[in-house]
Design an enzyme around this catalytic site. Structure first.
Site, short mmCIF file in Angstrom:
data_model
loop_
_atom_site.label_atom_id
_atom_site.label_comp_id
_atom_site.label_asym_id
_atom_site.label_seq_id
_atom_site.Cartn_x
_atom_site.Cartn_y
_atom_site.Cartn_z
N TYR A 14 37.10 7.46 58.15
CA TYR A 14 37.55 8.58 57.33
C TYR A 14 37.81 8.02 55.93
O TYR A 14 37.81 6.81 55.74
CB TYR A 14 38.83 9.11 57.94
CG TYR A 14 39.80 7.97 58.02
CD1 TYR A 14 40.73 7.78 57.02
CD2 TYR A 14 39.69 7.00 59.04
CE1 TYR A 14 41.55 6.67 57.04
CE2 TYR A 14 40.51 5.90 59.04
CZ TYR A 14 41.44 5.75 58.03
OH TYR A 14 42.25 4.65 58.02
N SER A 252 47.36 1.64 55.90
CA SER A 252 46.33 1.40 56.90
C SER A 252 46.44 2.38 58.05
O SER A 252 47.53 2.67 58.55
CB SER A 252 46.46 -0.03 57.41
OG SER A 252 45.96 -0.13 58.72
N LYS A 253 45.30 2.88 58.45
CA LYS A 253 45.24 3.82 59.56
C LYS A 253 45.80 3.19 60.84
O LYS A 253 46.40 3.86 61.67
CB LYS A 253 43.78 4.23 59.78
CG LYS A 253 43.57 5.26 60.86
CD LYS A 253 43.69 6.66 60.32
CE LYS A 253 43.32 7.70 61.36
NZ LYS A 253 43.69 9.04 60.94
N ARG A 254 45.60 1.88 60.93
CA ARG A 254 46.04 1.19 62.14
C ARG A 254 47.55 1.33 62.36
O ARG A 254 48.05 1.28 63.47
CB ARG A 254 45.69 -0.29 62.05
CG ARG A 254 44.55 -0.67 62.97
CD ARG A 254 44.34 -2.16 62.96
NE ARG A 254 44.16 -2.62 61.59
CZ ARG A 254 44.50 -3.82 61.17
NH1 ARG A 254 45.06 -4.69 61.98
NH2 ARG A 254 44.28 -4.18 59.92
#
Ligand code: GLU
Length: 481
Positions: A14, A252-254
């Site tokens: 994304y 961060s998506k993480r």
């Protein structure tokens, strides 16, 4: 000179907020300089590709208002704009470097590399490719190529000396060549690595200015060795500091940090997010905070870019979003709130009243359904809610006043804001009571909530006559029980 820039995302998921900001700054710089803004999809790392990610990038960029002049879906004079569609362009350039002694074929297998790497690390050294294949003679190379031995092509970085470049933000960057690895330029699958493709593409697409994340700061000297080997002019580099989640880590998506589209799904307005993100790492030089896209283009300059990492503060973003909501025209608010009204099951109710109550209070649209949940379902509530110190009301007074309120409302010929309001005010006056003494118990009786985004009159009109009267009767029965 015509400014030409590119935003070059890899389709690995994304559009994260750091990527959005890079795309935005590149866009602003380009528009400000009447340049050409290019979208290039960097998909040569086939292992990291995510299905549908390219379309997500298009959608996110368009939602953000960042339209590109050249790109995969709009075409342009230097396409294709997707790297895998350019795959045949890269090998001849790599072969040219081989002829110039700036690159070489490498036939080392994965196993051989792993073995030598382990031996090197066992001695406590940091591994970099040992130039094993650099010393093959042209005949040896040709024999292997003829025999179909799989190969990669590596950059031949000098073993000593320095490589450097000038960055607009970071100044003069120098690295010792001895620290640089002989990166793979062309992989076994025939595709270029990012390290090679970015150079070939930036040159062949006529890119004049490169804005990108500072994770490329230390590899850029190596890329410039390639520009020098080809005798090409280098672009101007502007490496951007990262967008941080806090003082210690990048967004961060993480770690569950939201992407641009996550924020939109949460009910943030795209204009508000774009406005907010523009200020994470850039300063207009005055204390303005609210910008339309055109105003951003006007105000943007590279001098305003921050040299230290900037933190994405969700609370600040939320505050800005609330401000944007408040500044909307009633029509724009109604349109933006529409899907959330649907979700809350109140889309059929009086939209002007909903807007009057909600526009000043909603900060992020996703919280709207919870704010109005009582409109679709009367909650259980305790008699204590009738207590108000200020109005001097409580369950006792409500038990006395609600029947009169009910009677008054039952007799009303018309049911609208004005008629309900006037009837209740008249009632208060005729009984010599403060308005609140009537309004408070009524609001509690028909909402079941201590705090509501609208007053008793608005709630009554939103609910309609039948539901309002039914709720008063039920609440009264509960009080009397
Ligand atoms: N594909 C690279 C990335 O997504 C782009 C880097 C660049 O702009 O050169 O990080």
């Amino acid at each position: 000179m015509q400014v030409r820039t590119r935003f070059a995302p890899s389709p690995t998921g994304y559009l994260h907020l750091g990527g959005l900001r890079t795309a935005l700054y590149t866009y602003l710089f380009t528009r400000k300089n009447h340049g050409v803004y290019i979208l290039r999809i960097e998909d040569t790392d086939q292992e990291r590709l995510v299905e549908g990610a390219t379309e997500k990038i298009y959608r996110s960029l368009r939602l953000a208002g960042l339209d590109w002049d050249e790109g995969p879906d709009v075409g342009g004079p230097v396409g294709p704009y997707i790297q895998t569609e350019r795959r045949d362009m890269y090998l001849p350039y790599a072969q040219e470097l081989v002829r110039k002694g700036k690159a070489y074929y490498c036939f080392c297998t994965k196993e051989e590399l792993a073995e030598r790497r382990a031996a090197c690390e066992a001695e406590g050294k940091t591994w970099k490719y040992d130039k094993h294949c650099c010393s093959l003679t042209p005949e040896e190379v040709q024999a292997k190529l003829d025999a179909g031995v799989p190969y990669v092509i590596r950059q031949n970085v000098p073993e000593s000396g320095e490589a450097s470049f000038d960055d607009v933000l970071y100044g003069h960057i120098t690295v010792d060549c001895s620290e640089l690895d002989d990166n793979v330029l062309i992989k076994q699958d025939g595709l270029p690595t990012y390290n090679f493709a970015n150079v070939i593409d930036d040159h062949t697409m006529g890119i004049t200015h490169v804005l990108r994340g500072n994770e490329y700061l230390s590899s850029t000297p190596k890329y410039n060795l390639l520009y020098d080997a080809f005798g090409w002019e280098k672009p101007v580099y502007i490496h951007l500091t990262p967008v941080m989640a806090d003082a210690t880590r990048k967004l961060s998506k993480r770690y569950g940090d939201p992407s641009f589209e996550d924020l939109l799904e949460e009910g943030y307005l795209k204009e508000a997010v774009v406005n907010y993100i523009s200020l994470v790492g850039w300063n207009p030089g005055d204390n303005r905070e609210f910008f339309t896209m055109d105003e951003l283009i006007e105000a943007f300059s590279l001098e305003g870019l921050s040299k230290s990492p900037a933190i994405f503060d969700k609370e600040k973003c939320r505050w800005m979003n609330a401000e944007y909501i408040r500044r909307m025209t009633p029509e724009a608010f109604d349109e933006a709130a529409g899907p959330w009204y649907e979700k809350a099951g109140i889309a059929h109710m009086d939209r002007a009243i909903l807007a009057k109550c909600l526009q000043p209070r909603v900060e992020v649209f996703s919280e709207l359904p919870a704010m109005v949940d009582f409109l679709t379902e009367m909650p259980e509530f305790s008699d204590e809610l009738y207590f108000s110190k200020k109005m001097k009301t409580n369950a006792e007074t409500a038990r006395e006043d609600l029947p009169v309120i009910l009677d008054t409302l039952e007799k009303l010929p018309a049911w609208n804001e004005e008629s309900v309001h006037d009837a209740l005010i008249n009632l208060a006056q005729s009984q010599n009571k403060k308005n609140g003494v009537i309004m408070w118990p009524l609001r509690i009786a028909i909402s079941g909530k201590a705090v509501t985004p609208c007053g008793a009159v608005e709630i009554a009109v939103l609910l309609g006559r039948d539901e309002t009267l039914a709720r008063i009767r039920r609440s009264l029965a509960a009080l009397e029980a």
